[in-house]
Write an enzyme that holds these catalytic residues in place. Structure first.
Site, PDB file in Angstrom:
ATOM      1  N   GLN A   1      39.125  37.502  50.370  1.00 24.83           N
ATOM      2  CA  GLN A   1      37.853  36.983  50.876  1.00 24.83           C
ATOM      3  C   GLN A   1      37.916  36.821  52.402  1.00 24.83           C
ATOM      4  O   GLN A   1      38.827  36.182  52.923  1.00 24.83           O
ATOM      5  CB  GLN A   1      37.541  35.640  50.189  1.00 24.83           C
ATOM      6  CG  GLN A   1      36.196  35.063  50.538  1.00 24.83           C
ATOM      7  CD  GLN A   1      35.009  35.900  50.026  1.00 24.83           C
ATOM      8  OE1 GLN A   1      35.033  36.425  48.914  1.00 24.83           O
ATOM      9  NE2 GLN A   1      33.993  36.043  50.842  1.00 24.83           N
TER      10      GLN A   1
ATOM     11  N   LYS B   1      31.997  35.260  42.203  1.00 20.56           N
ATOM     12  CA  LYS B   1      32.654  36.518  41.809  1.00 20.56           C
ATOM     13  C   LYS B   1      33.471  36.319  40.533  1.00 20.56           C
ATOM     14  O   LYS B   1      33.435  37.137  39.613  1.00 20.56           O
ATOM     15  CB  LYS B   1      33.544  37.023  42.956  1.00 20.56           C
ATOM     16  CG  LYS B   1      32.715  37.538  44.132  1.00 20.56           C
ATOM     17  CD  LYS B   1      33.525  37.781  45.394  1.00 20.56           C
ATOM     18  CE  LYS B   1      32.585  38.155  46.543  1.00 20.56           C
ATOM     19  NZ  LYS B   1      33.242  38.290  47.842  1.00 20.56           N
TER      20      LYS B   1
ATOM     21  N   ASP C   1      36.581  46.402  47.460  1.00 16.80           N
ATOM     22  CA  ASP C   1      35.609  46.046  48.501  1.00 16.80           C
ATOM     23  C   ASP C   1      35.186  47.287  49.297  1.00 16.80           C
ATOM     24  O   ASP C   1      34.164  47.276  49.970  1.00 16.80           O
ATOM     25  CB  ASP C   1      36.255  45.049  49.491  1.00 16.80           C
ATOM     26  CG  ASP C   1      35.651  43.654  49.377  1.00 16.80           C
ATOM     27  OD1 ASP C   1      34.572  43.527  48.768  1.00 16.80           O
ATOM     28  OD2 ASP C   1      36.274  42.712  49.898  1.00 16.80           O
TER      29      ASP C   1
END
Ligand code: NAP
Length: 284
Positions: free
Chosen positions: A96, A52, A119
């Site tokens: 995460q 990422k 997200d």
């Protein structure tokens, strides 16, 4: 033989488009910024996070990685998120997952300001998605929608079957397909006679995490098959839920693993971060 849907190439196309937008925003004084929080040292999470960060660098997004020890308290993690919520340089916050057991994932997700929830997991984002309001769409199903549209798959009136009903993939996937006028069936671990459903699919999305779950017998001739899963086979090689070689003989198009859905997930994270920065510019 099925056409291979090249997620790597399509993700590159998306990243190239984003580069232009990032340059434009930066020129106007707003460099899109993504902060990723990694708790502990789960090796798979470390790989995803590195991917990422690298992708951000490639398109010019300012990225920051905050690594916290596995023993960090939930209170300290939430405090960090609250600081980032107030930081004008940060347009996207990603924690995460998975998190260590002593930290509540839902408390963490709900603490992220939904305006920075790139997200798309915050209940506010989910509610807005369900009701069709502008929001950040969760990256994996959003990436699949982008793959389908850029491959020219018309979903109008088609029967889409989604196998898997998780909050991050299956459920939003079914919703987005339905919003594009597909008729959607959802299957899960309690579905009786899975092949009888999957064989009806014009578009089949497998998001389970079981090697070899979807065989040739599960697929209708000419179907478009999207394999979301990231499994390891007995030799430790990355593979999906779909038996690629045999299903390719009946499908009209299919995503490989790796190189299908995975790269699109990251591309959509970048896209959401850019959208977040654009919104800030619109408010100035
Ligand atoms: P998850 O939370 O474990 O959900 C799996 C789903 O599969 C559940 O809904 C489960 O049903 C269903 N299921 C289990 N066994 C089944 C069976 N035999 N037949 C039909 N359905 C069955 O997983 P997830 O987070 O959605 O991820 C799914 C896969 O996608 C994993 O391999 C993951 O690594 C991968 N993934 C890839 C990306 C990417 O970027 N490529 C992103 C996210 C996830 P129940 O609800 O009844 O338990």
């Amino acid at each position: 033989m099925a056409k291979i849907i090249d997620g790597k190439a399509i993700a590159q196309e998306v990243r190239n488009e984003l580069k232009g937008k990032v340059a434009d925003l930066t020129h106007k004084g707003i460099t899109p910024g993504l902060t990723v929080i990694l708790v502990g040292n789960n090796p798979a999470s470390e790989v995803y996070v590195r991917g990422k960060i690298r992708a951000c660098e490639e398109v010019g997004i300012r990225s920051e990685l905050i690594s916290l020890p596995a023993e960090v308290s939930e209170a300290d993690l939430l405090l960090k998120i609250k600081e980032l919520n107030k930081d004008d340089q940060v347009h996207g916050i990603l924690v995460q997952l998975p998190l260590p057991n002593h930290i509540s994932e839902s408390n963490v997700i709900e603490t992220i300001a939904y305006q920075k929830d790139v997200d798309g997991f915050h209940p506010e984002s989910v509610g807005r998605m369900v009701t069709g309001l502008e929001t950040f769409l969760p990256c994996t199903p959003h990436g699949i929608m982008e793959l389908l549209s850029r491959t020219g798959v018309d979903l109008n009136g088609k029967h889409a079957v989604v196998v898997g009903r998780s909050n991050i993939v299956g459920k939003p996937m079914a919703l987005l397909l339905q919003q594009q006028n597909a008729t959607v069936t959802m299957c899960h671990s309690r579905t009786v006679d899975l092949p009888s459903f999957t064989r009806q699919a014009d578009v089949l999305v497998a998001a389970v995490g079981k090697v070899g779950l979807i065989t040739k017998e599960h697929v209708k001739e000419g179907a478009v098959v999207i394999d979301v899963a990231m499994n390891r086979d007995v030799e430790g090689k990355l593979c999906g839920d779909v038996l690629f070689d045999e299903v390719s003989e009946v499908a009209s198009a299919i995503t490989p693993v790796p190189g299908g859905v995975g790269p699109m997930t990251i591309a959509m994270l970048l896209k959401n971060t850019v959208i977040s920065a654009e919104r800030v510019l619109q408010q100035v």
